[in-house]
Design a protein around this motif. Sequence first.
Motif, PDB file in Angstrom:
ATOM      1  N   MET B 474       0.835  -1.212   0.000  1.00  0.00           N
ATOM      2  CA  MET B 474       0.000   0.000   0.000  1.00  0.00           C
ATOM      3  C   MET B 474       0.866   1.257   0.000  1.00  0.00           C
ATOM      4  SD  MET B 474      -3.234  -0.880   2.452  1.00  0.00           S
ATOM      5  CE  MET B 474      -4.298   0.503   2.079  1.00  0.00           C
ATOM      6  N   TRP B 475       1.988   1.200   0.671  1.00  0.00           N
ATOM      7  CA  TRP B 475       2.846   2.375   0.740  1.00  0.00           C
ATOM      8  C   TRP B 475       3.444   2.721  -0.625  1.00  0.00           C
ATOM      9  CZ3 TRP B 475       5.975   0.891   5.777  1.00  0.00           C
ATOM     10  CH2 TRP B 475       5.119   1.021   6.882  1.00  0.00           C
ATOM     11  N   ARG B 476       3.585   1.726  -1.476  1.00  0.00           N
ATOM     12  CA  ARG B 476       4.261   2.002  -2.750  1.00  0.00           C
ATOM     13  C   ARG B 476       3.370   1.786  -3.964  1.00  0.00           C
ATOM     14  NH1 ARG B 476       8.378  -2.838  -3.972  1.00  0.00           N
ATOM     15  NH2 ARG B 476       9.652  -1.787  -2.428  1.00  0.00           N
ATOM     16  N   TYR B 478       1.037   2.748  -6.876  1.00  0.00           N
ATOM     17  CA  TYR B 478       0.734   3.953  -7.649  1.00  0.00           C
ATOM     18  C   TYR B 478      -0.562   3.754  -8.397  1.00  0.00           C
ATOM     19  CZ  TYR B 478       5.095   6.113  -6.487  1.00  0.00           C
ATOM     20  OH  TYR B 478       6.097   6.719  -5.793  1.00  0.00           O
ATOM     21  N   ASN B 479      -1.339   4.810  -8.511  1.00  0.00           N
ATOM     22  CA  ASN B 479      -2.569   4.717  -9.287  1.00  0.00           C
ATOM     23  C   ASN B 479      -2.268   5.021 -10.760  1.00  0.00           C
ATOM     24  OD1 ASN B 479      -2.280   7.513  -9.441  1.00  0.00           O
ATOM     25  ND2 ASN B 479      -3.371   7.772  -7.508  1.00  0.00           N
ATOM     26  N   ASP B 480      -3.317   5.023 -11.576  1.00  0.00           N
ATOM     27  CA  ASP B 480      -3.115   5.209 -13.011  1.00  0.00           C
ATOM     28  C   ASP B 480      -2.497   6.553 -13.342  1.00  0.00           C
ATOM     29  OD1 ASP B 480      -4.236   2.783 -13.269  1.00  0.00           O
ATOM     30  OD2 ASP B 480      -6.255   3.521 -13.755  1.00  0.00           O
ATOM     31  N   SER B 481      -2.692   7.517 -12.447  1.00  0.00           N
ATOM     32  CA  SER B 481      -2.135   8.836 -12.723  1.00  0.00           C
ATOM     33  C   SER B 481      -0.649   8.902 -12.404  1.00  0.00           C
ATOM     34  CB  SER B 481      -2.860   9.894 -11.893  1.00  0.00           C
ATOM     35  OG  SER B 481      -4.246   9.774 -12.073  1.00  0.00           O
ATOM     36  N   GLY B 482      -0.109   7.824 -11.812  1.00  0.00           N
ATOM     37  CA  GLY B 482       1.318   7.835 -11.484  1.00  0.00           C
ATOM     38  C   GLY B 482       1.608   8.505 -10.156  1.00  0.00           C
ATOM     39  N   THR B 483       0.593   8.623  -9.306  1.00  0.00           N
ATOM     40  CA  THR B 483       0.841   9.168  -7.968  1.00  0.00           C
ATOM     41  C   THR B 483       0.451   8.118  -6.930  1.00  0.00           C
ATOM     42  OG1 THR B 483      -1.328  10.196  -8.046  1.00  0.00           O
ATOM     43  CG2 THR B 483       0.550  11.577  -8.637  1.00  0.00           C
ATOM     44  N   LEU B 484       0.862   8.342  -5.689  1.00  0.00           N
ATOM     45  CA  LEU B 484       0.631   7.350  -4.640  1.00  0.00           C
ATOM     46  C   LEU B 484      -0.867   7.102  -4.444  1.00  0.00           C
ATOM     47  CD1 LEU B 484       3.290   8.708  -2.157  1.00  0.00           C
ATOM     48  CD2 LEU B 484       3.349   6.477  -3.301  1.00  0.00           C
ATOM     49  N   ALA B 485      -1.227   5.824  -4.349  1.00  0.00           N
ATOM     50  CA  ALA B 485      -2.652   5.494  -4.323  1.00  0.00           C
ATOM     51  C   ALA B 485      -3.241   5.586  -2.916  1.00  0.00           C
ATOM     52  CB  ALA B 485      -2.868   4.090  -4.881  1.00  0.00           C
ATOM     53  N   TYR B 486      -2.426   5.348  -1.895  1.00  0.00           N
ATOM     54  CA  TYR B 486      -2.977   5.304  -0.536  1.00  0.00           C
ATOM     55  C   TYR B 486      -2.241   6.252   0.387  1.00  0.00           C
ATOM     56  CZ  TYR B 486      -4.929   0.957  -2.267  1.00  0.00           C
ATOM     57  OH  TYR B 486      -5.589   0.020  -3.020  1.00  0.00           O
ATOM     58  N   SER B 487      -2.991   6.862   1.281  1.00  0.00           N
ATOM     59  CA  SER B 487      -2.344   7.656   2.321  1.00  0.00           C
ATOM     60  C   SER B 487      -1.903   6.719   3.440  1.00  0.00           C
ATOM     61  CB  SER B 487      -3.317   8.691   2.865  1.00  0.00           C
ATOM     62  OG  SER B 487      -4.338   8.044   3.584  1.00  0.00           O
ATOM     63  N   PHE B 488      -1.086   7.236   4.349  1.00  0.00           N
ATOM     64  CA  PHE B 488      -0.616   6.390   5.442  1.00  0.00           C
ATOM     65  C   PHE B 488      -1.789   5.865   6.261  1.00  0.00           C
ATOM     66  CE2 PHE B 488       0.882   5.201   9.533  1.00  0.00           C
ATOM     67  CZ  PHE B 488       2.043   4.509   9.244  1.00  0.00           C
ATOM     68  N   ASP B 490      -4.764   5.231   5.343  1.00  0.00           N
ATOM     69  CA  ASP B 490      -5.431   4.123   4.648  1.00  0.00           C
ATOM     70  C   ASP B 490      -4.771   2.803   5.023  1.00  0.00           C
ATOM     71  OD1 ASP B 490      -7.113   5.851   3.300  1.00  0.00           O
ATOM     72  OD2 ASP B 490      -5.838   6.001   1.522  1.00  0.00           O
TER      73      ASP B 490
END
Lengths: 292, 552, 247
Positions: B474-476, B478-488, B490
Amino acid sequence: MELDKRDVVTGRPTTGHEWNGIEELETPIPRVVFFFLGTAFVFSLICWMLYPTWPLIWTYTKGMLGTDQKQVVAVQVEDAALSRATWTSEIEKKSYAEIEADPALMRSVKETGHTLFGDNCAACHGVNATGGAGFPNLAAKAWLWGDGSPEALEETIRVGINSTNDDTRTSQMLAFGHDGMLPTDQIEAVVAYVRSLSSLEPAGDAKRIEAGKQVFAANCVACHGEDAKGKRDVGAPDLTDANWLYGSDAQSVFTTVYSGRQGHMPNWAARLSPLDIKILTVYVHTLEKKPQ
Amino acid sequence: MISRLTLSERQLALGVLLFLGIIGLAMAAAGRNDPLGGQGFIVLLFSVGLAFYVMSGYFAPEPDESRLASYYDDPTKVGIVLAMFWAVIGMAMGVWVAALLAWPELTFVDQAWASFGRLRPVHTSGVIFGFGGNALIATSFHVLQRTSRARLPDQFSPWFVLIGYNLFCIVAASGYLMGITQSKEYAEPEWYADIWLVIVWVVYFLIYLRTLARRKEPHIYVANWYYMAFILVVAVLHIVNNLAVPVSFSHAKSYSLFSGVQDAMTEWWYGHNAVAFFLTSGFLGMMYYYLPKRAGRPIFSYRLSIISFWGITFLYMWAGSHHLHYTALPQWVQTLGMTFSVMLLVPSWASAGNALATLNGAWHKVRDDATLRFMMVAAVFYGLSTFEGSFMAIRPVNSLSHYTDWTIGHVHAGALGWVAMITFGSIYALVPWLWKREAMYSPRLVEVHFWLALAGTIVYVFSMWNSGIIQGLMWRTYNDSGTLAYSFVDSLEAMHPYYIARTFGGLLFLAGAVVGTFNVLKTITLARHESATAAEPDMPAIPATSAVQAGE
Amino acid sequence: MPEFFHRKVERNAIGFVLAIVGVASIGGFVEIAPLFTIHETVEEAPDMRLYTPLELAGRNIYIREGCYACHSQMIRTLRDEVERYGPYSLAVESKYDHPMLWGSKRTGPDLARVGGKYSDVWQVRHLMNPRDVVPQSIMPRYGWLAKNDLRIDDLGEHLAAQRAVGVPYTQAMIDNATQDAYGQASPDSNYASGVSERYGKATNVRAFDGDPSRVTEMDALVAYLQILGHLTDAAYKQPAAQAEAQE
Ligand code: HEM
Ligand code: HEM
Ligand SMILES: [Ca+2]
Ligand SMILES: [Ca+2]
Ligand SMILES: [Cu+2]
């Protein structure tokens, strides 16, 4: 060495020693041990050749790849930013209205905004941006500052409120009681009046409320306005709606007026890039409206 | 027990206790404005209490010379009971801190001493040093005498080591509750406790050397190689890692000599090798005696013992930097740590394999005897956790596992599956031998303990693997936009069910330890009651040349 | 042949002991000693400043309460960590940390750059009861920090001990440690100006716990948290330099 002893189960010779009944077999080391040792060593050797490994006194072997973790990550971060540029450059170029009208961009804003908000803003404003005691509900659309336009939001996020930024927005609710500007009975009256504006005060104490109205007119209108609907250029909240930053019970409102308040919103220009701030602005601006 | 000491040994004991009492008093006085004072009182109470105990037996008649013809097992007996006692305390603390991570509001008192950060080291030190250390000291005295066919050199120094070591553990654990810690993982106790441990350890080492010097066997048995490596290397690690300057002699607080990156490397050179030489080497010593003894089989291969011993001793010391992958530690040290960790797998598996192959010809015993099964499963978990460790030491793997519960899962695969299981197995073998009984009070309860321990370990380890890997991913992600998908946060929410499962697994393991303690205590009391009728002498006599009866 | 040799060694206790110590010493020596001799191990950072006495006291509370058991202070050279927490940590940033607090477990988020991220008020409320501001949190409450007065009379001794292990505190800093700790948490007192004089203008001088009349443990811990990641700017310059070096 006495090698005459043999183990009955395996038929193997023992080493001839015995410690309180424990013996050892002379089993040769299985081949596979050497095989794995060799493999692990070859793996190591390859790593040693490729990567920085062996210390010399003042320096160390740099490895044939000539890379270092610091360069690797710097390049990765840069490349990642480049590959995101397909949509981030749009965000940078376009106006807020254009971004909000573009569903593909908005998808990226939502995805990115969720995590950016979760890691930076949620600690105060909550994961759903609905705020909490002392921290405003950003999903209520009852803004303290500006007209709720993206430009105003962007400025708030960038410079913060009462923050360390040179251009920070500044606001302060005076400590009328603590600093001796109003006697306690007048504060109690104005509290009753303020609460009556959103029908929180039990009816019947009309006299007190009337007295409070006088106090309000004399002391508070400068910031909160004649109609108590707040002034968004000094960050003074609307006192007639259902949104309360510091709680609506008589005790909380009394504390607000007696001791004053000064919320602190950090200076995000010091931490987030202009792009991130723009994404967050759109994210906050397009939040679904939610009560506290 | 005092009656078995000679008069001069009793006097020595009183002298040392007097000295300790004075130290305690001095600490209490000098540190009256500091937590150091509280520690002083603990030392004072400890020594006064023990002095009373020694006094109570002071005028008993002296033992006669015949004692020299038998092994000296009193410290071992006490050490086993202490180990079980610490096991229950340390594991109960583990269950409690696990519960706090699942339900943080569970703390019944909103007080400093009861908060997670202070209780966690009570757990880690309680199980590693309290439980593990006492078990190692107790069994090492037993094994050393049997495999050397020599009695311990005197009767005072083993007590000094055992009691002094437990004083260290008490000072450490009570210190954490008072907020005293150096924050160096597995080396948390402050400077005065560190110094005391050095003294205890030197005496421990001298006991080893003096007994070996008097041995009747020409060769030193493998178990003793490991016990010696444990004693020696832990001494070196402990001294270097704990170098520090106290604020003053009236402060508990000290500042470590090293800082930043050098301190980090020293700490994990220590920390990793605490795993290697405390949690591995020492317990391998235990395994190399009790497993073949209980199985009644010779060691599978003497030569394999040699290469695994030297492989472990040499390679482990390079591996500590795998705790610092991708950090500000220069990458060259990380490459060394990674590659040596991978090579280390070979001698580790060689020793696990040597143990399992020793069971050839005794597998029917493994099936029927829960005691031997404890040791067998321990060897399996030893193999498993070293494999996992070597895997986690590979940089890209570590980028995922580090900082997550995966590490915690790995730790407890080693700690529960290997360290605790080999100890329980060895204790179940040893207790009837020492107290001269056919078997444990209840073999059925040994069986119950085994299944509780195995189930607890599996639940614990699987829940942590799950949570760790989910957390790391979860920490690493990435979503389709290329940014982190989950906050800490989460990821934090996703951990909750696993933290509950871990607490449950730990509870099972703890229940097993409680059952085991009951069984041991019951066996001892039975032996006490029957010893009046049993006509056998307490200790087997050792004719100068022949071995002690097998089965001892 | 090697086996024959071993049979000899294992007959000699002293020889065996020496062999163990010898074989076991090599790894640590090769890995640790060069960290003191290779200069690039610790970067240069001329702007690196020292912890004030109050911040040092706060750091000691951080250690005392075991915050490091849940929080790392080491952002690794990995893309996701840099994107979440900020520039990766440099060795120089913990140059004066005796001991370092890099941590080994992230039950909570990394704190290497938490300084300035939140307000003092938030920090205090969060420490009083984390679930008050973050309902999902599993962090313990630290209510006693606000109740306990900070012990400041012995901070000079602390600074002197730090100097003994190599932190360049001046005699003036040591002599004024108690006053400086008081002044930093009491911005309106006479002692406040000395703090910025000795530790730099950028030093935070505030009533961290909201009460300027007392210096509590809460003041110290919040002062420490608010300086994390701000002892030097080196980390913010480094990635640019690295990327350039690559080109
Ligand atoms: C009843 C069984 C046990 C339970 C429930 C338990 C639980 C825990 C918990 C909750 C933690 C803290 C993890 C974290 O901070 O996220 C922990 C850490 C630890 N435990 Fe246990 N434990 C048990 C038994 C043991 C035993 C028997 C040992 C050693 C022989 C052990 C060694 C450790 C170590 C070394 C750590 C620190 C790990 C690290 O810092 O990476 N535990 N344990
Ligand atoms: C070949 C053998 C082993 C290797 C190469 C190895 C490797 C590792 C690695 C890579 C980590 C994670 C470090 C991190 O990312 O923070 C670790 C942690 C740990 N391992 Fe092992 N391991 C081995 C065997 C064992 C055994 C048998 C135990 C027995 C209990 C054990 C106990 C621990 C503990 C307690 C930690 C946690 C340290 C901490 O962060 O507090 N390991 N090990
Ligand atoms: Ca220590
Ligand atoms: Ca750890
Ligand atoms: Cu390790």
